[in-house]
Design a protein around this motif. Structure first.
Motif, short mmCIF file in Angstrom:
data_model
loop_
_atom_site.label_atom_id
_atom_site.label_comp_id
_atom_site.label_asym_id
_atom_site.label_seq_id
_atom_site.Cartn_x
_atom_site.Cartn_y
_atom_site.Cartn_z
N ARG A 7 -47.96 34.38 4.65
CA ARG A 7 -48.51 33.10 5.12
C ARG A 7 -49.68 32.70 4.24
O ARG A 7 -50.43 33.55 3.78
CB ARG A 7 -49.00 33.23 6.55
N THR A 41 -52.46 29.10 3.85
CA THR A 41 -52.85 27.74 4.19
C THR A 41 -53.24 27.04 2.89
O THR A 41 -53.90 27.62 2.04
CB THR A 41 -54.05 27.75 5.15
N TYR A 96 -49.13 13.20 3.80
CA TYR A 96 -49.89 14.41 4.10
C TYR A 96 -50.99 14.70 3.08
O TYR A 96 -51.64 15.75 3.15
CB TYR A 96 -48.96 15.62 4.21
N VAL A 152 -51.73 22.27 5.27
CA VAL A 152 -50.38 22.68 5.65
C VAL A 152 -50.31 24.20 5.66
O VAL A 152 -51.11 24.88 5.02
CB VAL A 152 -49.30 22.10 4.69
N GLU A 153 -49.36 24.72 6.39
CA GLU A 153 -49.14 26.15 6.50
C GLU A 153 -47.88 26.50 5.69
O GLU A 153 -46.85 25.86 5.85
CB GLU A 153 -48.94 26.53 7.97
N GLU A 202 -41.36 27.70 3.02
CA GLU A 202 -41.31 26.73 4.11
C GLU A 202 -42.72 26.15 4.26
O GLU A 202 -43.69 26.89 4.27
CB GLU A 202 -40.87 27.38 5.42
N TYR A 216 -45.18 23.73 6.62
CA TYR A 216 -45.33 23.15 7.95
C TYR A 216 -46.63 22.37 8.03
O TYR A 216 -47.66 22.80 7.51
CB TYR A 216 -45.37 24.24 9.02
N HIS A 217 -46.57 21.24 8.72
CA HIS A 217 -47.75 20.45 9.01
C HIS A 217 -47.85 20.35 10.52
O HIS A 217 -46.97 19.77 11.17
CB HIS A 217 -47.65 19.06 8.38
N LYS A 218 -48.86 20.94 11.08
CA LYS A 218 -49.05 20.96 12.54
C LYS A 218 -47.77 21.46 13.24
O LYS A 218 -47.29 20.82 14.17
CB LYS A 218 -49.47 19.60 13.06
N PHE A 219 -47.23 22.56 12.74
CA PHE A 219 -46.06 23.23 13.30
C PHE A 219 -44.78 22.42 13.23
O PHE A 219 -43.85 22.63 13.99
CB PHE A 219 -46.32 23.67 14.74
N ARG A 220 -44.71 21.47 12.31
CA ARG A 220 -43.47 20.71 12.08
C ARG A 220 -43.03 20.97 10.66
O ARG A 220 -43.84 21.08 9.75
CB ARG A 220 -43.71 19.22 12.29
N HIS A 221 -41.72 21.00 10.43
CA HIS A 221 -41.16 21.17 9.09
C HIS A 221 -41.54 19.99 8.24
O HIS A 221 -41.55 18.87 8.59
CB HIS A 221 -39.64 21.23 9.15
#
Length: 164
Positions: free
Chosen positions: A118, A120, A142, A147-148, A157, A159-164
């Motif tokens: 992981r 950030t 964005y 993003v994560e 992968e 993710y932005h605020k837990f969305r793909h």
């Protein structure tokens, strides 16, 4: 398991993201017991006690030349334990498993769980993020957001605020 719980809580403990992903991959639910509350895990504690009494204690003093011989001896004692009728019950552990639990089990996933790293990152002005000297594009909306990244040797992968 201290390494699986990142923040213990009275009602809802926070589970380590990697451990939660592992459990999700194999279709399991993580339900940790509260700290210093042995009644929360009485069945497990009793099973450990029973295995020590019925398996481990009967192997004390025996010597094994390899792991296979040890496993054969363990299986012999656990099979005997599971086939014996339980105290005050009309069935054995094995009979109960075959009647109730066996049909509820699912096959394991074809692919093994792959642990992902992981990171950030902040989306740069050119709408890219950097990961290990490689650049990946992100939608322009964005830019400037955090993003994560979840990645392994084959996939990345974002993710932005837990969305793909």
């Amino acid at each position: 398991l201290k390494s699986a719980v990142t923040k213990p809580g009275g009602i809802e403990p926070v589970i380590n993201d990697d451990f939660a992903a592992f459990a999700d991959h194999y279709g399991c639910v993580v339900f940790p017991a509260r700290v210093r509350k042995p009644k929360d895990k009485a069945l497990v504690e009793n099973a450990v006690r029973l295995l020590y009494r019925e398996v481990y204690s009967k192997m004390t003093g025996l010597k094994f030349n390899d792991l296979e011989a040890l496993n054969i001896e363990i299986m012999k004692h656990t099979d005997a334990l599971n086939s014996r009728k339980m105290y005050n019950r009309s069935h054995s552990r094995k009979e109960r498993f075959l009647e109730v639990e066996k049909d509820r089990l699912h096959t394991l996933p074809v692919t093994r769980f792959i642990s992902k790293s992981r990171k950030t990152a902040t989306v740069m002005k050119n709408s890219y993020i950097s990961l290990n000297n490689h650049y990946y594009s992100v939608p322009k909306k964005y830019i400037g957001d955090t993003v994560e990244l979840l990645y392994d040797g084959d996939t990345v992968e974002i993710y932005h605020k837990f969305r793909h």
